[in-house]
Design a protein around this motif. Structure first.
Motif: not given
Length: 328
Positions: A107-119, A129-131, A138-144
Protein backbone atom coordinates in the motif's frame (compact mmCIF):
# COMPACT_ATOMS: atom_id res chain seq x y z
CA UNK A 1 -24.96 -7.08 -39.15
CA UNK A 2 -25.60 -10.31 -41.05
CA UNK A 3 -25.72 -12.30 -37.80
CA UNK A 4 -27.60 -10.15 -35.29
CA UNK A 5 -28.80 -13.00 -33.04
CA UNK A 6 -28.46 -16.76 -33.37
CA UNK A 7 -29.76 -19.60 -31.22
CA UNK A 8 -28.16 -22.93 -32.06
CA UNK A 9 -29.79 -26.34 -31.78
CA UNK A 10 -27.60 -27.06 -28.74
CA UNK A 11 -28.99 -24.06 -26.92
CA UNK A 12 -26.02 -21.69 -27.34
CA UNK A 13 -26.74 -18.01 -28.03
CA UNK A 14 -24.59 -15.95 -30.34
CA UNK A 15 -24.80 -12.17 -30.75
CA UNK A 16 -22.97 -10.95 -33.81
CA UNK A 17 -21.70 -14.47 -34.44
CA UNK A 18 -23.19 -17.67 -35.85
CA UNK A 19 -21.50 -19.98 -33.37
CA UNK A 20 -20.38 -19.69 -29.81
CA UNK A 21 -18.23 -22.01 -27.72
CA UNK A 22 -20.23 -21.18 -24.62
CA UNK A 23 -23.90 -20.60 -23.84
CA UNK A 24 -23.49 -16.89 -24.65
CA UNK A 25 -21.02 -15.50 -27.20
CA UNK A 26 -20.80 -11.79 -28.08
CA UNK A 27 -18.77 -10.54 -31.03
CA UNK A 28 -18.15 -6.93 -30.04
CA UNK A 29 -18.52 -4.79 -26.96
CA UNK A 30 -21.32 -4.54 -24.42
CA UNK A 31 -22.93 -1.34 -23.16
CA UNK A 32 -24.79 -1.53 -19.84
CA UNK A 33 -27.70 0.74 -18.95
CA UNK A 34 -25.68 2.06 -16.00
CA UNK A 35 -23.33 3.80 -18.42
CA UNK A 36 -20.57 1.18 -18.31
CA UNK A 37 -19.22 -0.36 -21.48
CA UNK A 38 -17.54 -3.79 -21.46
CA UNK A 39 -14.86 -4.33 -24.09
CA UNK A 40 -13.36 -7.60 -25.26
CA UNK A 41 -10.12 -5.77 -26.07
CA UNK A 42 -9.27 -2.22 -24.99
CA UNK A 43 -11.68 0.70 -24.94
CA UNK A 44 -10.02 1.94 -28.13
CA UNK A 45 -11.13 -1.19 -29.97
CA UNK A 46 -7.60 -2.41 -30.76
CA UNK A 47 -6.02 -5.71 -29.78
CA UNK A 48 -7.61 -8.77 -28.24
CA UNK A 49 -5.74 -9.28 -24.95
CA UNK A 50 -7.84 -7.07 -22.72
CA UNK A 51 -11.10 -7.28 -20.86
CA UNK A 52 -12.04 -3.83 -19.65
CA UNK A 53 -14.97 -2.01 -18.10
CA UNK A 54 -15.16 1.53 -19.43
CA UNK A 55 -16.98 4.21 -17.43
CA UNK A 56 -18.69 6.41 -19.95
CA UNK A 57 -19.47 8.98 -17.25
CA UNK A 58 -15.90 9.94 -16.37
CA UNK A 59 -14.20 8.52 -19.46
CA UNK A 60 -11.90 6.10 -17.65
CA UNK A 61 -11.32 2.36 -17.25
CA UNK A 62 -12.48 1.17 -13.83
CA UNK A 63 -11.65 -2.51 -14.30
CA UNK A 64 -9.20 -4.06 -16.73
CA UNK A 65 -7.75 -7.57 -17.04
CA UNK A 66 -4.59 -7.65 -19.16
CA UNK A 67 -4.17 -11.24 -20.31
CA UNK A 68 -0.94 -10.56 -22.18
CA UNK A 69 0.84 -9.46 -19.01
CA UNK A 70 -1.53 -11.24 -16.62
CA UNK A 71 -2.54 -8.34 -14.44
CA UNK A 72 -5.87 -7.01 -13.22
CA UNK A 73 -6.26 -3.31 -12.49
CA UNK A 74 -9.04 -1.43 -10.71
CA UNK A 75 -9.75 2.27 -11.03
CA UNK A 76 -12.05 5.11 -10.10
CA UNK A 77 -12.60 8.45 -11.84
CA UNK A 78 -10.47 7.27 -14.74
CA UNK A 79 -7.36 6.58 -12.64
CA UNK A 80 -5.85 3.29 -11.50
CA UNK A 81 -6.22 2.63 -7.76
CA UNK A 82 -5.29 -1.03 -7.34
CA UNK A 83 -3.80 -3.93 -9.28
CA UNK A 84 -3.10 -7.65 -8.95
CA UNK A 85 0.14 -8.63 -10.68
CA UNK A 86 0.99 -11.85 -12.50
CA UNK A 87 2.98 -12.90 -9.42
CA UNK A 88 -0.08 -12.55 -7.18
CA UNK A 89 1.03 -9.35 -5.45
CA UNK A 90 -1.63 -6.73 -4.70
CA UNK A 91 -0.75 -3.06 -5.02
CA UNK A 92 -2.88 -0.17 -3.73
CA UNK A 93 -1.69 3.24 -4.81
CA UNK A 94 1.27 1.70 -6.64
CA UNK A 95 1.79 0.02 -10.00
CA UNK A 96 4.80 -1.95 -8.77
CA UNK A 97 3.81 -3.91 -5.64
CA UNK A 98 7.17 -5.65 -5.13
CA UNK A 99 7.84 -7.51 -1.87
CA UNK A 100 10.86 -9.40 -0.58
CA UNK A 101 9.58 -12.87 -1.40
CA UNK A 102 6.32 -14.53 -2.34
CA UNK A 103 2.93 -12.90 -2.67
CA UNK A 104 2.13 -9.82 -0.65
CA UNK A 105 0.16 -6.62 -0.24
CA UNK A 106 1.79 -3.26 -0.88
CA UNK A 107 0.00 0.00 0.00
CA UNK A 108 1.47 3.34 -1.07
CA UNK A 109 -0.13 6.38 0.46
CA UNK A 110 1.87 8.81 -1.63
CA UNK A 111 2.18 12.15 0.12
CA UNK A 112 -0.14 10.98 2.90
CA UNK A 113 0.20 8.13 5.41
CA UNK A 114 -0.81 4.72 4.00
CA UNK A 115 -3.05 2.83 6.36
CA UNK A 116 -5.27 -0.21 6.78
CA UNK A 117 -8.45 0.43 8.75
CA UNK A 118 -10.95 -2.10 10.12
CA UNK A 119 -14.43 -1.19 11.34
CA UNK A 120 -17.04 -3.10 13.32
CA UNK A 121 -20.02 -0.76 12.91
CA UNK A 122 -22.00 0.86 10.14
CA UNK A 123 -20.50 4.34 10.32
CA UNK A 124 -17.48 3.38 8.22
CA UNK A 125 -15.48 6.27 9.65
CA UNK A 126 -12.16 4.75 10.77
CA UNK A 127 -10.71 8.17 11.62
CA UNK A 128 -12.64 8.33 14.90
CA UNK A 129 -12.83 4.69 15.97
CA UNK A 130 -11.88 1.20 14.82
CA UNK A 131 -8.48 -0.38 14.27
CA UNK A 132 -5.69 1.08 12.14
CA UNK A 133 -2.27 0.04 10.90
CA UNK A 134 -0.45 3.18 9.77
CA UNK A 135 2.92 4.06 8.29
CA UNK A 136 3.44 7.75 9.02
CA UNK A 137 5.16 10.24 6.75
CA UNK A 138 8.14 9.96 9.14
CA UNK A 139 8.27 6.20 8.33
CA UNK A 140 7.08 5.28 11.82
CA UNK A 141 4.87 2.18 12.02
CA UNK A 142 1.77 2.71 14.19
CA UNK A 143 -0.63 0.00 15.37
CA UNK A 144 -3.65 1.77 16.85
CA UNK A 145 -6.95 0.81 18.42
CA UNK A 146 -9.13 3.92 18.36
CA UNK A 147 -11.80 2.24 20.44
CA UNK A 148 -11.80 2.54 24.24
CA UNK A 149 -10.87 -1.14 24.61
CA UNK A 150 -7.90 -3.47 24.93
CA UNK A 151 -5.60 -4.52 22.12
CA UNK A 152 -5.00 -8.28 22.39
CA UNK A 153 -2.30 -10.51 20.87
CA UNK A 154 -2.92 -14.26 20.51
CA UNK A 155 -0.78 -17.25 19.54
CA UNK A 156 -2.31 -20.66 18.77
CA UNK A 157 -5.77 -19.26 19.62
CA UNK A 158 -4.61 -18.35 23.17
CA UNK A 159 -4.09 -14.81 24.42
CA UNK A 160 -0.42 -14.13 25.09
CA UNK A 161 -0.39 -10.36 25.69
CA UNK A 162 -2.69 -7.35 25.82
CA UNK A 163 -2.51 -3.58 26.08
CA UNK A 164 -5.44 -2.22 28.06
CA UNK A 165 -7.32 0.99 27.34
CA UNK A 166 -5.53 2.40 30.39
CA UNK A 167 -2.15 1.85 28.64
CA UNK A 168 -1.16 -1.09 30.85
CA UNK A 169 0.87 -3.90 29.25
CA UNK A 170 -0.02 -7.42 30.43
CA UNK A 171 1.98 -10.50 29.43
CA UNK A 172 0.30 -13.89 30.11
CA UNK A 173 -2.32 -12.06 32.18
CA UNK A 174 -5.78 -10.74 31.43
CA UNK A 175 -6.16 -8.78 34.66
CA UNK A 176 -3.93 -7.49 37.45
CA UNK A 177 -6.07 -8.45 40.46
CA UNK A 178 -7.47 -11.50 42.24
CA UNK A 179 -7.71 -14.86 40.54
CA UNK A 180 -6.56 -13.34 37.28
CA UNK A 181 -2.98 -13.45 38.60
CA UNK A 182 -3.00 -17.25 38.93
CA UNK A 183 -1.60 -17.97 35.44
CA UNK A 184 1.48 -15.97 36.35
CA UNK A 185 2.90 -13.16 34.24
CA UNK A 186 4.17 -9.61 34.11
CA UNK A 187 2.19 -6.36 34.10
CA UNK A 188 3.49 -2.87 33.45
CA UNK A 189 1.02 -0.91 35.56
CA UNK A 190 -0.36 2.58 35.16
CA UNK A 191 -2.37 2.66 38.37
CA UNK A 192 -1.36 4.84 41.34
CA UNK A 193 2.04 5.34 39.77
CA UNK A 194 4.07 3.51 37.15
CA UNK A 195 5.46 0.15 38.30
CA UNK A 196 6.06 -3.47 37.28
CA UNK A 197 3.93 -6.24 38.80
CA UNK A 198 5.24 -9.83 38.65
CA UNK A 199 3.22 -12.94 39.52
CA UNK A 200 4.67 -16.46 39.66
CA UNK A 201 1.28 -18.13 39.32
CA UNK A 202 2.31 -21.08 41.54
CA UNK A 203 1.94 -21.85 45.25
CA UNK A 204 5.50 -23.15 45.71
CA UNK A 205 8.68 -21.08 46.01
CA UNK A 206 9.58 -19.78 42.56
CA UNK A 207 11.88 -17.53 40.63
CA UNK A 208 10.51 -14.21 39.40
CA UNK A 209 13.51 -12.55 37.72
CA UNK A 210 16.85 -13.99 36.62
CA UNK A 211 19.88 -11.91 35.63
CA UNK A 212 22.55 -13.14 33.20
CA UNK A 213 25.85 -11.74 31.97
CA UNK A 214 27.54 -12.67 28.70
CA UNK A 215 31.19 -13.75 28.67
CA UNK A 216 31.59 -12.42 25.13
CA UNK A 217 32.24 -15.92 23.77
CA UNK A 218 28.68 -17.16 23.38
CA UNK A 219 28.08 -18.30 26.96
CA UNK A 220 26.22 -16.62 29.81
CA UNK A 221 26.42 -16.81 33.60
CA UNK A 222 23.54 -16.40 36.03
CA UNK A 223 24.59 -13.45 38.21
CA UNK A 224 21.52 -13.18 40.44
CA UNK A 225 17.78 -13.48 40.80
CA UNK A 226 14.64 -12.31 42.56
CA UNK A 227 12.72 -15.24 44.04
CA UNK A 228 9.87 -15.96 46.44
CA UNK A 229 10.09 -17.99 49.63
CA UNK A 230 6.89 -18.39 51.62
CA UNK A 231 5.52 -14.87 51.93
CA UNK A 232 8.93 -13.25 51.44
CA UNK A 233 10.86 -11.96 48.44
CA UNK A 234 14.57 -12.74 48.19
CA UNK A 235 17.09 -10.65 46.26
CA UNK A 236 19.96 -12.96 45.43
CA UNK A 237 23.49 -12.46 44.12
CA UNK A 238 25.27 -15.48 42.67
CA UNK A 239 27.87 -16.78 45.16
CA UNK A 240 28.59 -20.35 44.04
CA UNK A 241 31.98 -21.77 45.11
CA UNK A 242 32.58 -22.99 41.57
CA UNK A 243 33.01 -19.39 40.48
CA UNK A 244 35.61 -18.52 43.13
CA UNK A 245 39.28 -19.23 43.85
CA UNK A 246 42.34 -17.87 45.72
CA UNK A 247 40.61 -17.53 49.14
CA UNK A 248 42.50 -15.23 51.56
CA UNK A 249 41.81 -14.01 55.12
CA UNK A 250 41.34 -10.30 55.89
CA UNK A 251 40.87 -7.99 58.87
CA UNK A 252 37.27 -6.84 58.86
CA UNK A 253 37.68 -4.17 61.53
CA UNK A 254 40.40 -2.41 59.52
CA UNK A 255 38.08 -2.12 56.52
CA UNK A 256 35.02 -1.13 58.55
CA UNK A 257 36.98 1.65 60.27
CA UNK A 258 37.83 3.14 56.86
CA UNK A 259 34.17 3.45 55.86
CA UNK A 260 32.69 6.86 56.69
CA UNK A 261 28.97 7.04 57.42
CA UNK A 262 26.84 10.15 57.89
CA UNK A 263 23.51 11.38 59.21
CA UNK A 264 22.40 13.39 56.17
CA UNK A 265 19.43 15.12 54.55
CA UNK A 266 18.09 14.37 51.05
CA UNK A 267 17.83 17.54 48.95
CA UNK A 268 14.66 16.38 47.15
CA UNK A 269 12.28 16.07 50.12
CA UNK A 270 14.37 17.16 53.15
CA UNK A 271 14.07 13.73 54.81
CA UNK A 272 17.01 12.44 56.84
CA UNK A 273 18.80 9.11 56.59
CA UNK A 274 22.04 7.29 57.46
CA UNK A 275 24.53 6.13 54.87
CA UNK A 276 27.74 6.68 52.96
CA UNK A 277 28.93 8.92 50.15
CA UNK A 278 29.41 6.82 47.03
CA UNK A 279 32.82 8.05 45.90
CA UNK A 280 34.23 7.78 49.43
CA UNK A 281 33.05 4.17 49.74
CA UNK A 282 34.49 3.51 46.28
CA UNK A 283 37.98 4.25 47.62
CA UNK A 284 37.53 1.47 50.21
CA UNK A 285 35.23 -1.01 48.44
CA UNK A 286 35.26 -0.36 44.66
CA UNK A 287 33.02 -3.38 43.98
CA UNK A 288 30.25 -1.89 46.16
CA UNK A 289 29.84 1.25 44.01
CA UNK A 290 28.56 1.64 40.46
CA UNK A 291 29.59 4.61 38.34
CA UNK A 292 32.29 7.25 38.64
CA UNK A 293 32.44 10.47 40.60
CA UNK A 294 30.99 13.45 38.70
CA UNK A 295 30.03 11.15 35.81
CA UNK A 296 27.00 11.60 33.58
CA UNK A 297 25.07 9.03 35.62
CA UNK A 298 24.67 9.42 39.38
CA UNK A 299 26.69 6.93 41.42
CA UNK A 300 24.92 4.03 43.14
CA UNK A 301 25.83 1.88 46.16
CA UNK A 302 25.12 -1.78 46.89
CA UNK A 303 25.06 -1.84 50.70
CA UNK A 304 24.82 -5.64 50.72
CA UNK A 305 28.51 -5.79 49.74
CA UNK A 306 29.38 -4.39 53.18
CA UNK A 307 27.57 -7.20 55.04
CA UNK A 308 30.33 -9.89 54.76
CA UNK A 309 32.88 -7.39 56.09
CA UNK A 310 30.55 -6.54 58.98
CA UNK A 311 30.21 -10.26 59.79
CA UNK A 312 33.99 -10.63 59.82
CA UNK A 313 34.35 -7.55 62.03
CA UNK A 314 31.75 -8.87 64.50
CA UNK A 315 33.59 -12.17 64.70
CA UNK A 316 36.85 -10.32 65.38
CA UNK A 317 35.20 -8.24 68.11
CA UNK A 318 33.80 -11.36 69.74
CA UNK A 319 37.24 -12.94 69.69
CA UNK A 320 38.64 -9.83 71.44
CA UNK A 321 35.88 -9.93 74.06
CA UNK A 322 36.50 -13.63 74.67
CA UNK A 323 40.17 -12.84 75.35
CA UNK A 324 39.25 -10.11 77.77
CA UNK A 325 36.76 -12.29 79.60
CA UNK A 326 39.26 -15.13 79.82
CA UNK A 327 37.28 -17.56 77.67
CA UNK A 328 40.29 -18.04 75.39
Amino acid sequence: NSNPLNLTSSGNVGIGTTTGPEKLAVNGNVILLSGYQIYGNSNTGSGSSYLSMYNATDGGIDLMANFSTSKITFGTAGSERMRITSGGNVGIGTTNPTVAAGMGLVINGGATSPRIALKNNASGDASTDGFQLVLTTENEAVLENRENASMRFLTNATEAMRITSGRELLWNLTTTTGAGLNPGGIAFRNNLGKYIQISSGVTIDAGLVYFYKSDGAGSVTNTGSITTSGNSTLYNTTSDYRLKQDFKPYIGLDIINKIKTYDYEWKSDKTRSFGVIAHELQEVLPFAVFGVKDGEQLQQVDYSKIVPIMVQAIQELKAELDKISGKV
